[in-house]
Scaffold this active site. Structure first.
Site, PDB file in Angstrom:
ATOM      1  CG  ASN A  25      -5.462  -9.041   6.786  1.00  0.00           C
ATOM      2  OD1 ASN A  25      -6.124  -8.455   7.637  1.00  0.00           O
ATOM      3  ND2 ASN A  25      -6.003  -9.474   5.652  1.00  0.00           N
ATOM      4  CG  HIS A  55      -2.089   2.524   1.576  1.00  0.00           C
ATOM      5  ND1 HIS A  55      -2.203   3.837   1.965  1.00  0.00           N
ATOM      6  CD2 HIS A  55      -3.017   1.844   2.304  1.00  0.00           C
ATOM      7  CE1 HIS A  55      -3.156   3.954   2.876  1.00  0.00           C
ATOM      8  NE2 HIS A  55      -3.671   2.744   3.099  1.00  0.00           N
ATOM      9  CD  GLU A  56      -2.989  -2.210   1.980  1.00  0.00           C
ATOM     10  OE1 GLU A  56      -3.200  -2.433   3.181  1.00  0.00           O
ATOM     11  OE2 GLU A  56      -3.678  -1.411   1.315  1.00  0.00           O
ATOM     12  CG  HIS A  76      -1.936   0.196   6.723  1.00  0.00           C
ATOM     13  ND1 HIS A  76      -2.453   1.109   7.618  1.00  0.00           N
ATOM     14  CD2 HIS A  76      -2.702   0.283   5.606  1.00  0.00           C
ATOM     15  CE1 HIS A  76      -3.509   1.724   7.058  1.00  0.00           C
ATOM     16  NE2 HIS A  76      -3.669   1.247   5.830  1.00  0.00           N
TER      17      HIS A  76
END
Ligand SMILES: [Zn+2]
Length: 692
Positions: free
Chosen positions: A308, A331-332, A335
């Site tokens: 998010n 990884h987030e 994003h």
């Protein structure tokens, strides 16, 4: 050559008659349309400029009540209907419309509407638009929807007992992929992005966080205000509310968590996040979202982590497994560029987010932790990809990067390791084509700059790639060598090639050698003793255990020997290591270590640490044991997880995981709760430790 000789494709993947008039990342020019069969909405007909949510959270009733205001611009004259995605769990009270009048005050008109069925994961809200005053193309008007949501697929209400502190209830939302239509009516397609704002009213003592770039709190009114100033797709709107506290861990980052785990969370991440952000910015350009905060959620969070924007959601269960925590957070972070700034325009091309984010994650870990570490992690994950491949067979359509799905198939059920790892291999292939990893980094920087805040399809990426490396395009033409884009995107089966991972040899070779020792007829105790597992990294240990798991069932003597050598040692390690060892115990029916399985299942209440063990227990001869443990622990499990486990224990056939049916591109069984990830018959997120 086939690829280069094809006519230019529009983003809808149809050939363009006028190549220069592409539809610009999903915005239609009339000659073609991007199709998103997971959305019932008529998003092509409008531009969504902004929306605002005003919600009151009622924990006692597990309800959110309030309204939503959508600011829309018609893109064509004479539109009579607005169709939004919604869900049967969302009750509409009224819809009205504010249209700018001719000089006087804006007219507010109540509108008629109806809700129609769509699929088992949603419904459609048809709103009849006013004929007078007429809506003019490109002139903004407002729609207000008053509604109440209960416990739809996006909204997870946790009683106090299900939180880490067990003192106060908590609620969080999870929009990926098509769940947020149960949170607010929307164009629930990743093709549409808009800014949003929110006003959230809560009882005293509750802190609210959202995936927003700005927030404010009025203590007197107990009202939280949020604003996301950058356009995002509906699935990236997220909310969490509960007993949450924070600590700063960097100039633009803070950790949020329940008070009882905050200190631990800060100690695991302090100092690292800013370093990772800095490495990522060096590779891919500025981080565009302002803040990067992280909130740790109770074990009921259904996946590992969710990207998010401005606020990564991550499961607290991962805290004890440091290397997995590191990979999942990086990884987030990746994003932030791939997935959030540039988004796949349809769910059929999820690899555009996940494959690129996985590639970017590994570029970051290579810079921060070296090539050997990154290659080890990649070997571990590609092993898992090949395992999934063996289960599915070479011709399963879910192994395509461009998945095609029929209407009614929940896109979440198509999320699998191919999305991540075959996507990663394709991006690595592109990087090899250009011949220089740094040049490819600069291509990715330019790609982000070009498509920032847009949604794209694969053709956008590939056209931009060939435009960025014209020499590559020309040399391919000259040498009559085709680029294999089409086979990569639409072929079934394993990746056409995998990157060179030999730099990981220093870490993977000892694992390989120990596997060979244990693969022999009579494993030699002295040789085994030369391998010190306690000095290995987590990824080395889990790679070793995964390979033993692949070979299970093992001869009984080997299993006894393994237990004597490792059982006590592994029992003191983190949950990612433990669950793999315990799966070996269960798949081998090794009773002496069964008490360790029991205590693990008494301690862990997350989906990722329970479902695989229960599946193995029920696939073998230990179903009675599983039922007993389930009854002892069920009060501490989220109702959705309880339902999944009940299905495993009481309703499904006793097929072992190795013979579980491959995922089918058909409608999900209607007996599955809409809030559950798919049970047997489809590959679920849990099987692959997927961070969304
Ligand atoms: Zn991801």
């Amino acid at each position: 050559m086939a690829e280069l000789q094809r006519p230019t494709l529009c983003c809808c993947r149809k050939a363009l008659t006028v190549p220069s008039k592409s539809c610009d990342g999903g915005r239609p020019l009339g000659h073609c349309r991007l199709v998103d069969i997971a959305s019932a909405s008529n998003f092509h007909s409008f531009k969504l400029r902004h929306f605002h949510l005003d919600l009151h959270l009622n924990f006692a009733l597990k309800r959110m009540t309030g309204w939503q205001v959508l600011e829309l611009l018609p893109l064509q004259p004479g539109l009579q209907t607005l169709v939004l995605d919604t869900h049967p769990s969302l009750h509409i009270h009224s819809v009205d419309c504010k249209v700018p009048g001719g000089g006087g005050p804006d007219a507010v008109l109540p509108l008629t509407y109806r809700v129609e069925p769509f699929t088992d994961y949603g419904a459609s809200l048809h709103v009849s638009l006013p004929a007078s005053p007429p809506l003019r193309p490109h002139r903004a008007f407002q729609i207000t929807v008053r509604y109440t949501t209960t416990d739809g697929p996006a909204i997870w209400w946790l009683d106090a007992e299900l939180t880490c502190g067990r003192t106060r209830p908590l609620v969080f939302t999870q929009g990926h992929s098509v769940c947020n239509r149960s949170f607010f009516p929307c164009f629930d397609t990743p093709a549409v992005k808009s800014t949003y704002s929110a006003t959230v009213r809560v009882p005293e003592g509750v802190t609210v966080l959202m995936s927003a770039s700005r927030s404010a709190y009025s203590k007197q009114d107990r009202v939280f205000q949020f604003s996301m100033e950058f356009p995002v797709p509906a699935y990236l709107v997220a909310l969490v509310a509960g007993d949450l506290q924070h600590a700063d861990i960097g100039p633009r980052s803070r950790v949020w968590a329940e008070p009882c785990i905050l200190t631990c969370a800060v100690s695991k991440l302090g100092g690292s996040v800013e370093r990772w952000l800095g490495v990522a910015e060096g590779l891919f350009g500025p981080y565009v979202w302002g803040r990067y905060d992280i909130v740790f959620l109770p074990p009921s969070f259904p996946i590992v982590a969710m990207e998010n924007p401005c606020l990564t959601f991550i499961i607290s269960s991962i805290l004890e497994s440091q290397e997995f925590l590191l990979i999942d957070v990086i990884h987030e972070i990746a994003h932030g560029w791939f997935g959030n700034a540039v988004t796949n325009a349809t769910w059929e091309e999820m690899w555009l987010s996940e494959g690129l984010a996985t590639y970017a994650q590994r570029r970051i870990t290579t810079e921060a932790y070296g090539e050997a570490f990154t290659c080890l992690e990649t070997v571990f994950r590609l092993d898992a990809l090949h395992r999934q491949m063996r289960l599915l067979g070479d011709n399963n359509p879910v192994s395509k990067l461009q998945a095609k799905f029929e209407q009614g198939v929940n896109p979440s059920s198509l999320m699998n390791l191919f999305t991540y790892e075959k996507g990663f291999c394709f991006v690595s292939y592109l990087s090899q084509l250009c011949g220089d990893i740094k040049r490819f980094d600069s291509f990715l920087r330019a790609y982000i700059e070009q498509f920032k805040f847009c949604s794209v399809v694969a053709q956008d990426l590939l056209d931009f790639f060939l435009g960025f490396f014209p020499d590559l395009k020309e040399s391919c033409v000259a040498q009559r060598e085709g680029l294999e884009f089409e086979r990569w995107l639409n072929g079934c089966g394993p990746p056409l090639c995998e990157p060179d991972l030999s730099a990981g040899g220093v870490l993977t070779c000892p694992v390989q050698r120990l596997c060979e020792v244990w693969g022999g007829e009579d494993p030699d105790t002295k040789t085994i003793a030369t391998f010190d597992l306690s000095a290995w990294s987590t990824f080395q240990t889990v790679l070793f255990l995964d390979r033993l798991l692949d070979r299970s069932p093992l001869p009984h003597e080997v299993m006894s020997h393994l237990s004597r050598c490792y059982s006590a040692l592994l029992d003191g390690m983190n949950a990612e290591v433990q669950i793999r060892w315990l799966q070996i115990v269960v798949r081998n029916g090794f009773y002496p270590d069964l008490p360790r399985v029991r205590s693990f299942l008494h301690k862990h209440t997350s989906r990722m640490y329970t479902v695989p063990l229960y599946e193995d227990l029920c696939g073998g001869v230990m179903k009675c044991f599983a039922v007993e443990v389930f009854y002892q622990t069920q009060a501490r499990l989220h109702p959705n997880l309880r339902r999944t486990l009940q299905q495993i224990l009481f309703q499904t056939s006793s097929a072992s995981p190795a013979t579980t049916a491959p995922p089918m591109l058909t409608q999900a069984p209607t007996t599955t709760s809409p809030t559950d990830p798919p049970a047997n018959g489809t590959i679920a997120l849990r099987d692959v430790n997927v961070s969304a």
